[in-house]
Design a protein around this motif. Sequence first.
Motif, mmCIF file in Angstrom:
data_model
loop_
_atom_site.group_PDB
_atom_site.id
_atom_site.type_symbol
_atom_site.label_atom_id
_atom_site.label_comp_id
_atom_site.label_asym_id
_atom_site.label_seq_id
_atom_site.Cartn_x
_atom_site.Cartn_y
_atom_site.Cartn_z
ATOM 1 N N LEU A 273 -23.995 -9.819 -19.604
ATOM 2 C CA LEU A 273 -24.445 -10.942 -18.774
ATOM 3 C C LEU A 273 -23.465 -11.252 -17.640
ATOM 4 C CD1 LEU A 273 -25.982 -13.346 -21.458
ATOM 5 C CD2 LEU A 273 -26.957 -11.310 -20.383
ATOM 6 N N GLY A 274 -22.422 -10.447 -17.500
ATOM 7 C CA GLY A 274 -21.517 -10.585 -16.371
ATOM 8 C C GLY A 274 -20.754 -11.894 -16.315
ATOM 9 N N MET A 275 -20.577 -12.560 -17.468
ATOM 10 C CA MET A 275 -19.839 -13.827 -17.450
ATOM 11 C C MET A 275 -18.330 -13.596 -17.445
ATOM 12 S SD MET A 275 -22.369 -16.134 -19.864
ATOM 13 C CE MET A 275 -21.450 -17.660 -19.687
ATOM 14 N N ASN A 276 -17.588 -14.616 -17.053
ATOM 15 C CA ASN A 276 -16.131 -14.531 -16.996
ATOM 16 C C ASN A 276 -15.488 -15.248 -18.174
ATOM 17 O OD1 ASN A 276 -16.200 -13.260 -14.563
ATOM 18 N ND2 ASN A 276 -15.712 -15.074 -13.353
ATOM 19 N N GLU A 277 -14.476 -14.633 -18.707
ATOM 20 C CA GLU A 277 -13.657 -15.343 -19.688
ATOM 21 C C GLU A 277 -12.641 -16.151 -18.911
ATOM 22 O OE1 GLU A 277 -11.952 -12.906 -22.793
ATOM 23 O OE2 GLU A 277 -10.230 -14.265 -22.916
ATOM 24 N N LEU B 20 -29.921 -2.159 -19.314
ATOM 25 C CA LEU B 20 -28.537 -2.176 -19.815
ATOM 26 C C LEU B 20 -28.497 -2.481 -21.306
ATOM 27 C CD1 LEU B 20 -26.609 -4.100 -16.995
ATOM 28 C CD2 LEU B 20 -26.585 -1.646 -17.466
ATOM 29 N N LEU B 21 -29.271 -3.474 -21.723
ATOM 30 C CA LEU B 21 -29.232 -3.905 -23.119
ATOM 31 C C LEU B 21 -29.691 -2.807 -24.064
ATOM 32 C CD1 LEU B 21 -30.699 -7.525 -22.854
ATOM 33 C CD2 LEU B 21 -28.330 -6.918 -23.388
ATOM 34 N N VAL B 22 -30.822 -2.200 -23.741
ATOM 35 C CA VAL B 22 -31.373 -1.174 -24.625
ATOM 36 C C VAL B 22 -30.408 -0.008 -24.747
ATOM 37 C CG1 VAL B 22 -33.183 0.561 -24.824
ATOM 38 C CG2 VAL B 22 -33.783 -1.800 -24.287
ATOM 39 N N ARG C 202 -27.857 4.211 -17.624
ATOM 40 C CA ARG C 202 -27.604 3.516 -16.375
ATOM 41 C C ARG C 202 -26.179 2.959 -16.403
ATOM 42 N NH1 ARG C 202 -31.141 -0.911 -13.243
ATOM 43 N NH2 ARG C 202 -29.487 -2.338 -12.673
ATOM 44 N N PRO C 203 -25.378 3.287 -15.399
ATOM 45 C CA PRO C 203 -23.995 2.812 -15.386
ATOM 46 C C PRO C 203 -23.928 1.290 -15.283
ATOM 47 C CG PRO C 203 -24.307 4.621 -13.826
ATOM 48 C CD PRO C 203 -25.667 4.173 -14.270
#
Lengths: 331, 331, 331, 331
Positions: free
Chosen positions: B33-37, B236-238, D144-145
């Motif tokens: 999900l591209g979130m930041n820590e 991406l998830l699959v 997919r990258p």
Amino acid sequence: MTNEEILDIAHLAHMEIYSPKLEESVTFFKEMLGMNEVTRKGNSVYLRAYEDHYHNSLIITEHHEAGLGHLALRTKSPEALERRAAAIEETGYGIGWIDGDIGHGPAYQFQSPDGHKMEIFWEVDYYDCPEEEKTELLNRVQKRPNRGMPVRRIDHINLLSSDADKNVEFMQEALGFKTRERIVNEDDTHVAAWLSVTNLVHDIAVMADPLGEKGRLHHICYWYGQPQNLIDLSELLVEAGHHIEVAPIKHGISQAYCMYVYEPGGNRVELFGDSGYLIFDPDWKTVEWKGEDAARAILWHGGSNLPENFLAYGTPDRQPVEAEVEEVTNK
Amino acid sequence: MTNEEILDIAHLAHMEIYSPKLEESVTFFKEMLGMNEVTRKGNSVYLRAYEDHYHNSLIITEHHEAGLGHLALRTKSPEALERRAAAIEETGYGIGWIDGDIGHGPAYQFQSPDGHKMEIFWEVDYYDCPEEEKTELLNRVQKRPNRGMPVRRIDHINLLSSDADKNVEFMQEALGFKTRERIVNEDDTHVAAWLSVTNLVHDIAVMADPLGEKGRLHHICYWYGQPQNLIDLSELLVEAGHHIEVAPIKHGISQAYCMYVYEPGGNRVELFGDSGYLIFDPDWKTVEWKGEDAARAILWHGGSNLPENFLAYGTPDRQPVEAEVEEVTNK
Amino acid sequence: MTNEEILDIAHLAHMEIYSPKLEESVTFFKEMLGMNEVTRKGNSVYLRAYEDHYHNSLIITEHHEAGLGHLALRTKSPEALERRAAAIEETGYGIGWIDGDIGHGPAYQFQSPDGHKMEIFWEVDYYDCPEEEKTELLNRVQKRPNRGMPVRRIDHINLLSSDADKNVEFMQEALGFKTRERIVNEDDTHVAAWLSVTNLVHDIAVMADPLGEKGRLHHICYWYGQPQNLIDLSELLVEAGHHIEVAPIKHGISQAYCMYVYEPGGNRVELFGDSGYLIFDPDWKTVEWKGEDAARAILWHGGSNLPENFLAYGTPDRQPVEAEVEEVTNK
Amino acid sequence: MTNEEILDIAHLAHMEIYSPKLEESVTFFKEMLGMNEVTRKGNSVYLRAYEDHYHNSLIITEHHEAGLGHLALRTKSPEALERRAAAIEETGYGIGWIDGDIGHGPAYQFQSPDGHKMEIFWEVDYYDCPEEEKTELLNRVQKRPNRGMPVRRIDHINLLSSDADKNVEFMQEALGFKTRERIVNEDDTHVAAWLSVTNLVHDIAVMADPLGEKGRLHHICYWYGQPQNLIDLSELLVEAGHHIEVAPIKHGISQAYCMYVYEPGGNRVELFGDSGYLIFDPDWKTVEWKGEDAARAILWHGGSNLPENFLAYGTPDRQPVEAEVEEVTNK
């Protein structure tokens, strides 16, 4: 593989479907899918999508039950037509020559081993666009219609077969189709095959009929190329009271983002909502799905279920005999 | 309706979830999900989406089982905070004041009638963006991350309740939430309610727990606003091996185009893929779905089925007692 | 900032535009944008989008030249209406009460410092949807029309002002609008401001008129929420012979994916093609664009140019006096 | 038209570009376009998109200035390779055989009349995907990258030519390309031509170089197929500091929704964001744009302007000599 590659068939040119509710079917394709009625003859109505270049790509013929009338392939040249007609003649599946129909010239008719009627032709009429419908976009045949969510062009057809192996072999041997992807049983017989003579993954698909019936139609397909168009179309369809059998999903096979709806006559119509993927490799190895992989082939993103009778429903609609269903389940 | 409108709550500010697999959960939110820590404290990790303005919008805390830690609402002013704290105190559901946490100042904590822990606060820390992450898009907090399909901001949270009516009433009476849409049983009790203090259809949803459990979490939701992003995320998830519970569909309620996936800790995460619709009418009448209409509320475009346990699965995960399931089915 | 927050205005309810080509304008909004004609009165036609809840959101009135008729804001309550009317009365910009119009009750009329006519009202008529147009989607007012690419709802209006500072101040002080983003000159005067009373970035925008004219309209805006819809609309518009001034682009301000087209009467119409971003922070600091940053504010993705007169063209259309243009250029 | 149709070329297989900033160029294609670095040899880096089936589709070679290294076409069979090599030999544009390169076998090299280096080959290495990158989507070569907005496959290449007519004729006569669309001057000479051997509108385009230079590259193109991907990519590019020359637009020619960006080495890269349209008609008549129509060919939706030097900028970058520019203008 054949020793010599057959390069005579250019593409799927048009499809004829039967409908017991002619006017309702015509209205569906015009008002929902934005297609144009070009002309009528007898109890047949000729239609086309706005980026179809020929006179028509769909014929709807009144009939007591839904199903396939015929499908038509255009050859790459007059010589290719002669060559293919002669070759098909030899297979024993030939029917014979007709002078042509509205929209095209002489055609050689034949049937698949399962009895699906087909024809091949070369001479074609291009759509004669009325002046007021002409567009400044010179690679487009007519303006985009301002009703429904207009499909752009014919895409493919999917046939149910009592003997998928035999029908796939016929398409390959007699017509030069290549099997791009297939789902197979443990004994390597076909569950389904996707075949093409173009860069598309399939112009024609063949699927084993779970009811064992002969010559049925699984679906016809028109093309948008844009995912959002399927969502917009779904709004129109639901509010107009049409039955969406499968809301937009992503197939693994052909990477199609697509949906399925029944037209009022009962035939299943697929709408293709992206570009899937194209095949340019001249030495393509058939992609083969087997066992557990098959689920991914159908629902790549997972997460939903197809309706139980997605594979068994076809036109004409037939009730499964109990024994047949068991046999299918045992596979 | 209350006689006097309560206007003290501004929006949902952050959510804390429990995970038995802390590092795997953190990796999911960061890589998928591209979130930041942003930071860590004890056994908690603080994260945010790239268009979240505050220090954090998600806290993941290690715990022996998945579920809700707490949810936090920001008030509209310091005075609003005092007013609400006093009002909640009177309901008997208050817990008390804390000095604050990383990212925000003093907060008044309380619980829903079902025991979901909540807090309200005013003072907040805005995200202090490192120089190299600053963007020229001045209304955005930081550059869009170059990994995963990055969610843009926190959207809403959905709570399962043993007594939905009572919890909905609490949200309305004590906090000023308005019920925008609801699904009701024949006896007018809630199956579910969607409530907001903003122009969104819901900041918080409350659903009757089919298992009759108390205080469970149905899902948290992050927002994209673009349908295609869900399709890209699904890829991406699959391929990363995550379980998509519901591939992209269109809800009738809120008109959300959305999908559901389980994060590795077991909590359900919804991704919101369009803008749904917004409510500006100050005199909005709750939209009410009942009986047969309810199917359209969930699957507006029809055509697919939700998995059987979509309503019953929540965190912590509980096995249905046989008697309870029968009771549910009888409804 | 005002000491006391004004919370009386709920949202932009409708807009009246003038057109020298009434029927052509009406046809444009109906056939291209899929809006419905609800009724006519005198030389005015009342229209609405299919997700607009009230009787109408657009009035087109025949006039010798294009421009703004008036805009209308709905208050949050009858008391809010009284309060605002009294407060505006004091500013000296009041006009007075009218009994109402088709679609709404008593309204207090006034003008901006620049002379843009406005009104506020509370009582409103909801759209009385004919039975055959009712939809099963209970949060939607009527079925999605099957013509054009139908807009979903009214979004915002953009006003040109001879004195932007004064007009922005009026909107803030008299009506409680908050400035969400602004572009400023080196001396901190406004080039433009985006103001709202909702979670949207703007319900109303105010831009300095490069010609120094008073009370002109820059554009009205309707909302889709889906990027693809703008591309589909562009196909329809181009082939119908309409002038697209700005093909789909991405603004930095409000993060709008949008396009601009002239309706046949000459007024500029914006179409909003995604959800932009929403503001929930009750303590939002105005985003300020200055100097070089301003280019990003307009064209976030860069790469194209707006037409030269994008800022100067408004309705009524006025020719720049030479001296005025120089003055503008010197800024 | 040639008397005999040449069917020997299958598709565009790879492209080599020169870059004076090798590492920066490689980083651009990897981090922004999500391509994979497969291997390196000498001062060349070999890359591919995740749905490219062969070993590589892009080679970036360090060089003192940007431009085209060479382009490579795969033939349909070993026999086709022999036939074409012999035919090209006869044209006088042949260079000779090489043993092959990383990723493919023996190749016959030649140049266009303008000096663009090209090669044809049959034997090819398929990408040998590492186990951890393999996907369950069996028609896709690798997962997919999870970085950048990953392009799916090579699409086409566009060449600037000092003599467009001659180069177009060469592509047709020696290689069997068909001209699908073209823009012509009043005297019927080429401004540009779009040519293909596939169902695509173009595998290769040839445009008249406004500077009269020989052998320059206008752009290379990679494919997404989804409009939203271009908008997402634009976000990444702008925030990473890359120069978007043309933000997403709709071409009339090929109906491409596309954008243009300069990679750090200076070469222009197009990204193709939808499926355009496909050509299946075996008797396709070249679409011809002339005079006023040409504007629609470039910007179908109108409303924006291409940058002034869109046609003249190519690699290597050359400054226009004054006389040459006048000559061009006089046309």
